[in-house]
Design an enzyme around this catalytic site. Structure first.
Site, PDB file in Angstrom:
ATOM      1  N   ILE A  63       0.099  32.692  54.621  1.00  0.00           N
ATOM      2  CA  ILE A  63       0.857  33.274  53.502  1.00  0.00           C
ATOM      3  C   ILE A  63       0.041  33.133  52.219  1.00  0.00           C
ATOM      4  O   ILE A  63       0.306  32.272  51.383  1.00  0.00           O
ATOM      5  CB  ILE A  63       2.247  32.613  53.346  1.00  0.00           C
ATOM      6  CG1 ILE A  63       3.018  32.644  54.657  1.00  0.00           C
ATOM      7  CG2 ILE A  63       3.047  33.328  52.253  1.00  0.00           C
ATOM      8  CD1 ILE A  63       4.361  31.938  54.608  1.00  0.00           C
ATOM      9  N   PRO A  64      -0.992  33.977  52.069  1.00  0.00           N
ATOM     10  CA  PRO A  64      -1.747  33.946  50.819  1.00  0.00           C
ATOM     11  C   PRO A  64      -0.824  34.336  49.672  1.00  0.00           C
ATOM     12  O   PRO A  64       0.001  35.250  49.809  1.00  0.00           O
ATOM     13  CB  PRO A  64      -2.846  34.986  51.022  1.00  0.00           C
ATOM     14  CG  PRO A  64      -2.711  35.497  52.402  1.00  0.00           C
ATOM     15  CD  PRO A  64      -1.464  34.973  53.001  1.00  0.00           C
ATOM     16  N   HIS A  65      -0.945  33.640  48.560  1.00  0.00           N
ATOM     17  CA  HIS A  65      -0.037  33.919  47.453  1.00  0.00           C
ATOM     18  C   HIS A  65      -0.677  33.521  46.132  1.00  0.00           C
ATOM     19  O   HIS A  65      -1.713  32.865  46.106  1.00  0.00           O
ATOM     20  CB  HIS A  65       1.294  33.187  47.645  1.00  0.00           C
ATOM     21  CG  HIS A  65       1.143  31.706  47.732  1.00  0.00           C
ATOM     22  ND1 HIS A  65       0.837  31.062  48.917  1.00  0.00           N
ATOM     23  CD2 HIS A  65       1.233  30.730  46.799  1.00  0.00           C
ATOM     24  CE1 HIS A  65       0.773  29.763  48.705  1.00  0.00           C
ATOM     25  NE2 HIS A  65       0.999  29.526  47.431  1.00  0.00           N
ATOM     26  N   GLY A  66      -0.039  33.957  45.072  1.00  0.00           N
ATOM     27  CA  GLY A  66      -0.514  33.617  43.740  1.00  0.00           C
ATOM     28  C   GLY A  66       0.399  34.191  42.688  1.00  0.00           C
ATOM     29  O   GLY A  66       1.426  34.817  42.993  1.00  0.00           O
TER      30      GLY A  66
END
Length: 151
Positions: free
Chosen positions: A65-68
């Site tokens: 779950i790449p996030h930013g």
């Protein structure tokens, strides 16, 4: 907030081609930009890369779950990608990741960001749901699966 609210057919890529983490983040950023044309793929990519430098978002069980956070956004946005071949994503279980949910939120709503991450990770805990996503052949099938599971 339900996970289905973050997705649209344009925000789903069932055939990710990347063979490494940097290329995969680029594909997810491109998908986010296509679904949300007000933000460039480069902006999304820089945001996802910055978070990955802090530590991998690979959860294990084939999920990442790449996030930013991005100042230019006014609402949470997401995209879901599937890689049949899998990509090494530095997951805790050392296995390749096949399912990717990229989440980017405005910097002004950290609580919503955390709630969304929790809700997304809860969805992906179920092996049957993960298997169904891997078998889905259309974005509409993915949306239907997410809507049924995200209760």
């Amino acid at each position: 907030m339900r996970v289905i609210e973050l997705l649209s057919p344009k925000a789903i890529c069932l055939h990710l081609q990347a063979q490494n983490k940097p290329a995969l983040l680029g594909e997810l950023a491109q998908t986010l930009s296509q679904a949300h044309p007000g933000i460039s793929a480069e902006q999304f990519l820089r945001t996802l890369e910055a978070r990955e430098r802090l530590g991998s978002t690979g959860l294990g069980e084939g999920v990442a779950i790449p996030h930013g956070k991005l100042t230019e956004l006014s609402t949470l946005v997401g995209c879901l990608g599937v890689s049949q071949q899998g990509v090494e994503f530095d997951a805790f279980d050392k296995k390749a990741s096949h399912l990717f949910f990229a989440l980017v939120s405005p910097e002004s709503v950290p609580a919503f960001h955390l709630k969304a991450l929790a809700r997304i990770s809860r969805l992906f805990r179920k092996a049957a749901f993960r298997a169904a996503l891997l078998a889905a052949t259309t974005p509409e099938m993915v949306l239907s699966l997410v809507e049924k599971e995200d209760i």
